[in-house]
Design an enzyme around this catalytic site. Structure first.
Site, mmCIF file in Angstrom:
data_model
loop_
_atom_site.group_PDB
_atom_site.id
_atom_site.type_symbol
_atom_site.label_atom_id
_atom_site.label_comp_id
_atom_site.label_asym_id
_atom_site.label_seq_id
_atom_site.Cartn_x
_atom_site.Cartn_y
_atom_site.Cartn_z
ATOM 1 C CE LYS A 120 -1.780 2.364 3.476
ATOM 2 N NZ LYS A 120 -1.681 3.720 2.931
ATOM 3 C CD GLU A 135 14.066 0.330 8.697
ATOM 4 O OE1 GLU A 135 14.459 1.248 9.455
ATOM 5 O OE2 GLU A 135 14.727 -0.694 8.503
ATOM 6 C CB THR A 159 1.879 5.004 11.823
ATOM 7 O OG1 THR A 159 1.363 6.310 11.662
ATOM 8 C CG2 THR A 159 1.006 4.043 11.051
ATOM 9 N N GLY A 160 3.904 3.319 13.677
ATOM 10 C CA GLY A 160 4.636 2.071 13.940
ATOM 11 C C GLY A 160 4.139 1.386 15.206
ATOM 12 C CD GLU A 197 10.982 12.380 11.958
ATOM 13 O OE1 GLU A 197 9.892 11.957 12.338
ATOM 14 O OE2 GLU A 197 11.714 11.768 11.157
ATOM 15 N N GLY A 217 7.422 4.500 8.132
ATOM 16 C CA GLY A 217 6.572 5.658 8.405
ATOM 17 C C GLY A 217 6.877 6.220 9.775
ATOM 18 C CB SER A 218 5.066 8.597 11.864
ATOM 19 O OG SER A 218 3.816 7.961 11.964
ATOM 20 C CB CYS A 272 13.689 8.535 8.179
ATOM 21 S SG CYS A 272 14.558 7.523 6.971
HETATM 22 P P1 NAD Z 1 2.724 7.792 8.446
HETATM 23 O O1 NAD Z 1 3.067 6.898 9.594
HETATM 24 O O2 NAD Z 1 1.683 8.817 8.653
HETATM 25 O O3 NAD Z 1 2.219 6.945 7.193
HETATM 26 C C1 NAD Z 1 2.995 5.923 6.602
HETATM 27 C C2 NAD Z 1 2.080 4.924 5.937
HETATM 28 O O4 NAD Z 1 1.264 4.308 6.947
HETATM 29 C C3 NAD Z 1 1.127 5.516 4.910
HETATM 30 O O5 NAD Z 1 0.996 4.606 3.836
HETATM 31 C C4 NAD Z 1 -0.186 5.604 5.690
HETATM 32 O O6 NAD Z 1 -1.326 5.566 4.868
HETATM 33 C C5 NAD Z 1 -0.110 4.374 6.575
HETATM 34 N N1 NAD Z 1 -0.896 4.430 7.811
HETATM 35 C C6 NAD Z 1 -1.385 5.512 8.447
HETATM 36 N N2 NAD Z 1 -2.032 5.149 9.577
HETATM 37 C C7 NAD Z 1 -1.916 3.803 9.659
HETATM 38 C C8 NAD Z 1 -2.329 2.823 10.626
HETATM 39 N N3 NAD Z 1 -2.994 3.163 11.722
HETATM 40 N N4 NAD Z 1 -2.004 1.527 10.415
HETATM 41 C C9 NAD Z 1 -1.302 1.157 9.329
HETATM 42 N N5 NAD Z 1 -0.883 2.038 8.375
HETATM 43 C C10 NAD Z 1 -1.184 3.335 8.540
HETATM 44 O O7 NAD Z 1 4.119 8.397 7.978
HETATM 45 P P2 NAD Z 1 4.363 9.488 6.839
HETATM 46 O O8 NAD Z 1 3.881 10.792 7.383
HETATM 47 O O9 NAD Z 1 3.828 8.972 5.552
HETATM 48 O O10 NAD Z 1 5.960 9.485 6.730
HETATM 49 C C11 NAD Z 1 6.773 10.293 7.517
HETATM 50 C C12 NAD Z 1 7.414 9.511 8.637
HETATM 51 O O11 NAD Z 1 8.063 8.356 8.109
HETATM 52 C C13 NAD Z 1 8.488 10.285 9.369
HETATM 53 O O12 NAD Z 1 8.369 10.088 10.754
HETATM 54 C C14 NAD Z 1 9.778 9.649 8.866
HETATM 55 O O13 NAD Z 1 10.875 9.788 9.719
HETATM 56 C C15 NAD Z 1 9.364 8.243 8.680
HETATM 57 N N6 NAD Z 1 10.259 7.554 7.741
HETATM 58 C C16 NAD Z 1 11.114 6.600 8.221
HETATM 59 C C17 NAD Z 1 12.009 5.967 7.379
HETATM 60 C C18 NAD Z 1 12.945 4.893 7.861
HETATM 61 O O14 NAD Z 1 13.462 4.153 7.038
HETATM 62 N N7 NAD Z 1 13.208 4.766 9.149
HETATM 63 C C19 NAD Z 1 12.024 6.307 6.026
HETATM 64 C C20 NAD Z 1 11.144 7.279 5.565
HETATM 65 C C21 NAD Z 1 10.258 7.891 6.451
#
Ligand code: NAD
Length: 474
Positions: free
Chosen positions: A169, A242, A224-225, A374, A220-221, A276
């Site tokens: 997704k 990640e 959410t993780g 961040e 992602g964040s 990130c």
């Molecule tokens: P996000 O967590 O808002 O969303 C990431 C993904 O998760 C999207 O596809 C979103 O639709 C989905 N999502 C949202 N809520 C969810 C839930 N409850 N359950 C499952 N999936 C859900 O993150 P973002 O705003 O898209 O990205 C920015 C963040 O990602 C920053 O914190 C950044 O540091 C982090 N990031 C980390 C890495 C890494 O490798 N460590 C790389 C890139 C970005």
């Protein structure tokens, strides 16, 4: 004009009757529509992945490798079209978009050369014991908006190599280039091995909790993780997370001011700071603080913020409105608290496009929100330090532990400091470099598990130990 994009399910490009708009962050115009999927489409994609798993998991690894290389080739061949599309949905300047597309192709191709050889645990007169790696099954991949193509391929390539199948997704903000890749690779990858479906954030938890998905790989964040870890706990799905970072860069007094200024600038401002592993806190030794901060600000004045499709743009817009407002809020907080700015701090939210002027702060306190949180935007707080012990402790004073950097002519000293940082990756005299052969993962709240390298690949597998008794009496 907005273009309609389809999803890839079971080897077919499909749509449904619900759509989501995708907006160009440089001009806020709708540039595409993608299907807004729910549980029905997810069930179909998972069922296709499950069917494909039966054959794909038994396909020899060399054949799987060859398919990944074909996928990487298709992405490379279509790089011109893909990088332009990526800029229009993500905002990053053409050159950086090109690097992402070519980089995603190269990383996938390089990852495909990894192997999953058996390991011998005991080879004696009485017993032969070996560990083999078996694929976990159907993987759910969830991807953010900052490096949509790189992150998608970072999940698709090792899943395929391990023998897993995947339902991926993309972020609702940046699905277009990924869906175009889906269309381009659909005849290269056997039906059901890779499925790509789009939906709002609400589709994420459906993936996490799906009863027929065996593993989640998420970028992602951190917030959410944590939800994913909770959702995946219900049936003990395997997870790789990640997450966010608040990386420190430490500049020692012997660093060459002019040379380091440019590199530090790009370590913070590439992709408009939405990385990130960007340098989000920059600690400069007091002996060179004034010279280096002036050199960074001077360099920044020569970099243009603008539409990434225009020649000469160095830094594009923030990718989406929510993140734009968050970055403006952090800058406003810094202003309200009277922190000093070397550059920027004067965004105009009434304009079109999510542009934030390059913002450099002059020695804000450690507990300023713009330092402690961040930022994920074109914001660079510079802080002064006087001793090694002090700067190591300040760098480690974070719930995050993703990456960091040390800049020094004395490489041994750089390594000595690097080894004391509580992060998964530390660079000495470079930045943002990731290798397909080295594990990339966060310590503390920056992640769980790793991607890339052998470690990353084995996360798509279970160990299975086969033991044969050689002197058995039966
Ligand atoms: P996000 O967590 O808002 O969303 C990431 C993904 O998760 C999207 O596809 C979103 O639709 C989905 N999502 C949202 N809520 C969810 C839930 N409850 N359950 C499952 N999936 C859900 O993150 P973002 O705003 O898209 O990205 C920015 C963040 O990602 C920053 O914190 C950044 O540091 C982090 N990031 C980390 C890495 C890494 O490798 N460590 C790389 C890139 C970005």
């Amino acid at each position: 004009m907005a273009t309609d994009y389809s999803n890839l399910i079971d080897g077919e490009m499909v749509t449904n009757d619900k759509w989501m708009d995708v907006v160009n962050p440089a001009n806020e115009e709708v540039i595409g529509r993608v299907p807004a999927c729910g549980k029905d489409e997810l069930d179909r994609a998972v069922a296709a992945a499950r069917r494909a798993f039966k054959t794909w998991s038994k396909t020899p690894i060399d054949e799987r490798r060859a398919v990944i290389q074909q996928v990487a080739g298709v992405i490379k061949e279509n790089a011109d079209e893909l990088y332009r599309l990526l800029t229009s949905e993500q905002g990053k300047p053409h050159q950086q978009a090109q690097q992402e597309i070519i980089g995603a192709s190269m990383m996938a191709s390089a990852q495909s050369t990894l192997s999953l050889d058996d390991e011998i645990n005991e080879d004696s007169d009485t017993r032969l014991s070996r560990t083999r790696r078996v694929p976990v099954g159907v993987v759910g991949g969830i991807v953010p908006w900052n490096f949509p193509v790189m992150m998608a391929m970072q999940k698709i390539a090792p899943a395929m190599l391990s023998g897993c199948t995947i339902v991926l997704k993309p972020s609702p903000f940046t699905p277009l280039a990924t869906l175009r890749i889906a269309e381009l690779i659909k005849d290269v990858v056997p039906a059901g091995v890779v499925n790509i479906i789009t939906g709002e954030d609400s589709l994420g938890p459906m993936i996490t909790e799906h009863e027929d998905i065996d593993k989640i790989t998420f970028t992602g964040s951190t917030a959410t993780g944590k939800k994913i870890m909770e959702g995946a706990s219900k049936d003990l799905k395997r997870i790789t997370l990640e997450l966010g970072g608040n990386d420190a860069s430490i500049v020692m007094p012997d660093a060459d001011v002019e040379k380091v200024a440019e590199q530090l600038f790009w370590s913070s401002f590439s992709n408009a700071g939405q990385i990130c592993i960007a340098a989000k806190r920059v600690y400069i030794h007091e002996d060179i603080y004034d010279d280096l901060s002036a050199a960074i600000a001077e360099y920044a004045k020569g970099v243009t913020v603008g539409d990434g499709s225009q020649q000469g743009t160095g830094v594009g817009p923030i990718q989406n409105k929510k993140q734009y407002e968050r970055v403006l809020e952090l800058i406003q907080d810094a202003k309200d608290n009277g922190y000093q700015f070397l550059l920027g701090g004067d965004a105009d939210p009434s304009g079109t496009g999510y542009f934030v002027p390059l913002t450099i702060l002059d020695n804000p306190p450690e507990d300023a929100r713009i330092v402690a949180e961040e930022q994920f935007g074109p914001v660079m707080p510079l802080m002064k330090f006087s001793s090694e012990e002090e700067v190591i402790s300040r760098a480690n004073n974070s719930e995050y532990g993703l990456a960091g950097a040390v800049w020094s002519k004395d490489v041994d000293k750089g390594v000595e400091i690097a080894e004391q940082l509580e992060t998964g990756t530390v660079w000495v005299n470079e930045f943002l470099h990731l290798s397909p052969f080295a594990p990339f993962g966060g310590h503390k709240q920056s992640g769980f598990g790793a991607e890339y390298g052998k470690e990353g690949l084995t996360e798509f597998t279970y160990p299975q130990v086969i033991t044969v008794k050689r002197d058995a009496v039966i």
